[in-house]
Design a protein around this motif. Structure first.
Motif, mmCIF file in Angstrom:
data_model
loop_
_atom_site.group_PDB
_atom_site.id
_atom_site.type_symbol
_atom_site.label_atom_id
_atom_site.label_comp_id
_atom_site.label_asym_id
_atom_site.label_seq_id
_atom_site.Cartn_x
_atom_site.Cartn_y
_atom_site.Cartn_z
ATOM 1 N N ASP A 89 0.793 -1.235 0.000
ATOM 2 C CA ASP A 89 0.000 0.000 0.000
ATOM 3 C C ASP A 89 0.823 1.281 0.000
ATOM 4 O O ASP A 89 0.263 2.370 -0.096
ATOM 5 C CB ASP A 89 -1.013 0.017 1.152
ATOM 6 C CG ASP A 89 -0.385 0.092 2.523
ATOM 7 O OD1 ASP A 89 0.832 -0.134 2.636
ATOM 8 O OD2 ASP A 89 -1.112 0.375 3.494
ATOM 9 N N ASN A 90 2.182 1.189 0.059
ATOM 10 C CA ASN A 90 2.948 2.427 -0.054
ATOM 11 C C ASN A 90 2.868 3.028 -1.455
ATOM 12 O O ASN A 90 3.207 4.204 -1.650
ATOM 13 C CB ASN A 90 4.407 2.233 0.365
ATOM 14 C CG ASN A 90 5.063 1.001 -0.217
ATOM 15 O OD1 ASN A 90 4.411 0.103 -0.731
ATOM 16 N ND2 ASN A 90 6.377 0.935 -0.125
ATOM 17 N N TRP A 91 2.384 2.257 -2.438
ATOM 18 C CA TRP A 91 2.179 2.827 -3.771
ATOM 19 C C TRP A 91 1.047 3.847 -3.793
ATOM 20 O O TRP A 91 0.872 4.579 -4.774
ATOM 21 C CB TRP A 91 1.930 1.715 -4.796
ATOM 22 C CG TRP A 91 3.206 1.016 -5.138
ATOM 23 C CD1 TRP A 91 3.631 -0.200 -4.688
ATOM 24 C CD2 TRP A 91 4.250 1.515 -5.976
ATOM 25 N NE1 TRP A 91 4.880 -0.495 -5.189
ATOM 26 C CE2 TRP A 91 5.279 0.540 -5.997
ATOM 27 C CE3 TRP A 91 4.424 2.679 -6.719
ATOM 28 C CZ2 TRP A 91 6.456 0.707 -6.714
ATOM 29 C CZ3 TRP A 91 5.598 2.842 -7.447
ATOM 30 C CH2 TRP A 91 6.595 1.865 -7.441
ATOM 31 N N THR A 92 0.293 3.914 -2.711
ATOM 32 C CA THR A 92 -0.742 4.935 -2.595
ATOM 33 C C THR A 92 -0.159 6.330 -2.788
ATOM 34 O O THR A 92 -0.720 7.167 -3.507
ATOM 35 C CB THR A 92 -1.417 4.837 -1.211
ATOM 36 O OG1 THR A 92 -2.089 3.586 -1.118
ATOM 37 C CG2 THR A 92 -2.422 5.955 -0.999
ATOM 38 N N ILE A 250 -10.750 15.407 -2.095
ATOM 39 C CA ILE A 250 -10.907 14.141 -1.368
ATOM 40 C C ILE A 250 -10.090 13.041 -2.028
ATOM 41 O O ILE A 250 -10.197 12.797 -3.234
ATOM 42 C CB ILE A 250 -12.387 13.720 -1.314
ATOM 43 C CG1 ILE A 250 -13.230 14.803 -0.623
ATOM 44 C CG2 ILE A 250 -12.535 12.387 -0.586
ATOM 45 C CD1 ILE A 250 -14.716 14.520 -0.640
ATOM 46 N N LEU A 251 -9.263 12.369 -1.219
ATOM 47 C CA LEU A 251 -8.493 11.206 -1.645
ATOM 48 C C LEU A 251 -8.954 10.011 -0.815
ATOM 49 O O LEU A 251 -9.059 10.111 0.409
ATOM 50 C CB LEU A 251 -6.990 11.431 -1.425
ATOM 51 C CG LEU A 251 -6.389 12.754 -1.907
ATOM 52 C CD1 LEU A 251 -4.901 12.787 -1.581
ATOM 53 C CD2 LEU A 251 -6.624 12.947 -3.393
ATOM 54 N N LEU A 252 -9.201 8.879 -1.459
ATOM 55 C CA LEU A 252 -9.669 7.689 -0.757
ATOM 56 C C LEU A 252 -8.666 6.555 -0.912
ATOM 57 O O LEU A 252 -8.283 6.202 -2.027
ATOM 58 C CB LEU A 252 -11.029 7.245 -1.310
ATOM 59 C CG LEU A 252 -11.584 5.925 -0.765
ATOM 60 C CD1 LEU A 252 -11.853 6.021 0.739
ATOM 61 C CD2 LEU A 252 -12.850 5.537 -1.503
ATOM 62 N N HIS A 253 -8.232 6.006 0.220
ATOM 63 C CA HIS A 253 -7.317 4.861 0.220
ATOM 64 C C HIS A 253 -7.932 3.717 1.004
ATOM 65 O O HIS A 253 -8.403 3.902 2.129
ATOM 66 C CB HIS A 253 -5.981 5.241 0.859
ATOM 67 C CG HIS A 253 -5.131 4.050 1.188
ATOM 68 N ND1 HIS A 253 -4.688 3.181 0.223
ATOM 69 C CD2 HIS A 253 -4.679 3.559 2.368
ATOM 70 C CE1 HIS A 253 -3.984 2.214 0.799
ATOM 71 N NE2 HIS A 253 -3.975 2.424 2.093
ATOM 72 N N VAL A 254 -7.921 2.521 0.412
ATOM 73 C CA VAL A 254 -8.432 1.332 1.083
ATOM 74 C C VAL A 254 -7.327 0.277 1.133
ATOM 75 O O VAL A 254 -6.856 -0.196 0.095
ATOM 76 C CB VAL A 254 -9.656 0.736 0.355
ATOM 77 C CG1 VAL A 254 -10.203 -0.466 1.132
ATOM 78 C CG2 VAL A 254 -10.736 1.794 0.164
ATOM 79 N N ALA A 309 -5.163 -1.429 -1.914
ATOM 80 C CA ALA A 309 -3.967 -2.262 -1.762
ATOM 81 C C ALA A 309 -4.333 -3.607 -1.157
ATOM 82 O O ALA A 309 -5.141 -3.676 -0.223
ATOM 83 C CB ALA A 309 -2.942 -1.557 -0.881
ATOM 84 N N LEU A 310 -3.723 -4.677 -1.660
ATOM 85 C CA LEU A 310 -4.033 -6.035 -1.206
ATOM 86 C C LEU A 310 -3.205 -6.478 -0.003
ATOM 87 O O LEU A 310 -3.588 -7.397 0.716
ATOM 88 C CB LEU A 310 -3.817 -7.019 -2.365
ATOM 89 C CG LEU A 310 -4.888 -6.930 -3.463
ATOM 90 C CD1 LEU A 310 -4.449 -7.690 -4.703
ATOM 91 C CD2 LEU A 310 -6.223 -7.462 -2.958
ATOM 92 N N SER A 311 -2.059 -5.871 0.216
ATOM 93 C CA SER A 311 -1.247 -6.099 1.419
ATOM 94 C C SER A 311 -0.881 -7.559 1.673
ATOM 95 O O SER A 311 -1.370 -8.194 2.618
ATOM 96 C CB SER A 311 -1.953 -5.520 2.649
ATOM 97 O OG SER A 311 -1.959 -4.117 2.597
ATOM 98 N N PRO A 312 0.008 -8.119 0.846
ATOM 99 C CA PRO A 312 0.502 -9.486 1.099
ATOM 100 C C PRO A 312 1.118 -9.595 2.494
ATOM 101 O O PRO A 312 1.828 -8.708 2.950
ATOM 102 C CB PRO A 312 1.589 -9.660 0.024
ATOM 103 C CG PRO A 312 1.256 -8.685 -1.044
ATOM 104 C CD PRO A 312 0.626 -7.516 -0.347
ATOM 105 N N GLY A 313 0.835 -10.704 3.158
ATOM 106 C CA GLY A 313 1.331 -10.899 4.513
ATOM 107 C C GLY A 313 0.432 -10.289 5.568
ATOM 108 O O GLY A 313 0.692 -10.431 6.772
ATOM 109 N N PHE A 314 -0.636 -9.637 5.129
ATOM 110 C CA PHE A 314 -1.628 -9.063 6.031
ATOM 111 C C PHE A 314 -3.019 -9.583 5.627
ATOM 112 O O PHE A 314 -3.608 -10.385 6.338
ATOM 113 C CB PHE A 314 -1.573 -7.535 5.986
ATOM 114 C CG PHE A 314 -0.270 -6.958 6.491
ATOM 115 C CD1 PHE A 314 -0.155 -6.490 7.793
ATOM 116 C CD2 PHE A 314 0.846 -6.897 5.661
ATOM 117 C CE1 PHE A 314 1.045 -5.974 8.265
ATOM 118 C CE2 PHE A 314 2.055 -6.383 6.120
ATOM 119 C CZ PHE A 314 2.155 -5.923 7.423
#
Length: 338
Positions: A89-92, A250-254, A309-314
Motif C-alpha cells: 500500500d505504499n504505492w498509494t 478528497i483522496l480515498l485509500h483502502v 492495496a491487497l497487502s501481502p502478509g496481512f
C-alpha cells in the motif's frame, strides 16, 4: 549498498541484525563489511515466499500475474478504470503524487485535502527520508523526494525509504492543510490514537551520514497543539462519510487488511491473543457494504483519487480474487459510463 554509522548501533550480532531489519523495513539485508566506525549493508527485496507468511501467497500471485517472482512483489501496481490497485500500500503515495503533479500543471493546487483512510493501521511511521533545509532527501541517491515529481516518489518506494507503514508521513509533512479521517475495525479502537491534532515533528537519526533528522508525526487530543493536520477516528462507514467539507479535495485509500488482517505481518500470528480473521462470507459481505456505501454517498463524485492495496502478509491471498471482483462490480461494471 548503504554505508551506515556503527558507533551507536548494537554490538551483538543478533541485536545488530534486528536493528537493521527494523531500520530498513521490507528489505532482505546482508552485511558486506564492517569495522568499529561503519557498516556496509546490501539491501534487496525478499525472494522467499516465507517472508510473506501467507501459505497461499503463490496462489494469489498466480492470479495477479502468472509470471511474477516473489522479489517483484514490492513493485507491483496497476491502474484500473477507476482506481489504482497495488500489492503493497505504499504505492498509494505514488498515485497521490501523480494527482498532485496534474493539479500543479493545471495551476490548481488544493488548499485543503481530506484523506479517507480505510485501514487496520495508520501508516504514519517515520520514513527513511532526511530533512535537508526545506526538502526531504532519499539517502540512496542523495536527491530530493518531491511529491510534485512522481519519479522521485517512485524511486523512494522502490528503494524502501517510503515503506508500507510510513507513506502517510511525507504527505502530511508536505501539504498545508489535511483532514485525516480513519475508518478502522472496531477491535483497534481501544488502542487507537485519539481524534485530534497531528503535529509535524522530526526524529533525530544520524545512522546514515551525513543526515540527522527524519520526518515524524505525533498525535494529540484537540487543543493540545497548533496544527493544520486533524485526525478523526471512525468505526462505522456511515459516520466516516458524514460531515465532510464541501470545498476540500478528497483522496480515498483502502487497505484490504481493514476487512481481514489474519497475519498482520507477523510470523507468530497464531500466538496472538486476538486475530482479525473473519470468515470469507463476512469479508465479502463487509467489502460489499463498504464500497457500496461509498458509491452511494453524496461525496462519491468528489473523490479525486482512489487507491486499493491487497497487502501481502496481512490480507490473506485466498480472498484476493473474489474481493477485487466485488470491488470492480461496484466501482466499474455497474456504471454504464465506463
Amino acid at each position: 549498498m548503504m554505508k551506515i554509522n556503527a558507533k551507536n548501533l548494537p554490538k551483538k550480532e543478533d541485536d545488530l541484525l534486528q536493528f537493521l531489519v527494523d531500520y530498513f523495513p521490507g528489505k532482505d539485508i546482508r552485511i558486506v563489511e564492517q569495522d568499529d566506525n561503519y557498516i556496509d549493508v546490501s539491501l534487496s527485496n525478499h525472494g522467499s515466499s516465507d517472508y510473506y507468511i501467507d501459505p497461499n501467497i503463490l496462489e494469489g500471485l498466480q492470479w495477479w500475474d502468472q509470471s511474477i517472482l516473489i522479489e517483484e512483489i514490492p513493485n507491483q501496481f496497476r491502474n484500473l478504470v477507476k482506481y489504482q490497485l497495488s500489492l503493497n500500500d505504499n504505492w498509494t503515495i505514488y498515485s497521490w503524487s501523480l494527482w498532485l503533479e496534474q493539479r500543479f500543471l493545471e495551476n490548481d493546487i488544493p488548499n485543503e485535502i481530506i484523506i479517507l483512510h480505510i485501514d487496520d493501521h495508520t501508516d504514519c511511521m517515520s520514513p527513511l527520508l532526511f530533512k535537508e533545509g526545506n526538502v526531504f532527501i532519499n539517502p540512496f541517491n542523495n536527491e530530493e523526494v518531491n511529491l510534485f515529481n512522481p519519479t522521485t516518489v517512485k524511486q523512494a518506494i522502490e528503494n524502501g525509504v517510503i515503506s508500507i507503514g510510513s507513506f502517510m508521513t511525507l504527505f502530511m509533512h508536505s501539504m498545508p492543510r489535511i483532514q485525516f479521517r480513519h475508518l478502522m475495525p472496531k477491535h483497534r479502537l481501544s488502542n487507537a490514537h485519539v481524534s485530534g491534532k497531528v503535529n509535524r515533528e522530526f526524529l533525530s537519526d544520524n545512522t546514515i551520514p551525513p543526515y540527522q533528522e527524519r520526518p515524524l508525526l505525533s498525535f494529540s487530543p484537540s487543543g493540545g497543539i497548533k496544527s493544520n493536520v486533524e485526525y478523526s477516528v471512525f468505526t462505522e462507514i456511515d459516520d466516516f462519510l458524514k460531515d465532510i467539507s464541501d470545498t476540500a479535495a478528497i483522496l480515498l485509500h483502502v487497505d484490504m487488511d481493514y476487512f481481514n488482517n489474519r497475519f498482520d505481518g507477523d510470523s507468530d500470528w497464531r500466538s496472538h491473543a486476538f486475530n482479525h480473521d473473519p470468515s470469507a462470507e463476512l469479508v465479502y459481505k463487509n467489502i460489499e457494504q463498504v464500497f457500496s456505501a461509498i458509491e452511494k454517498s453524496n461525496i462519491a463524485k468528489r473523490i479525486e483519487n482512489y487507491t486499493v492495496a491487497l497487502s501481502p502478509g496481512f490480507f490473506p491471498a485466498e480472498f484476493w480474487n473474489e474481493s477485487i471482483s466485488i470491488i470492480n462490480r461496484i466501482l466499474i461494471e455497474n456504471h454504464e459510463y465506463y
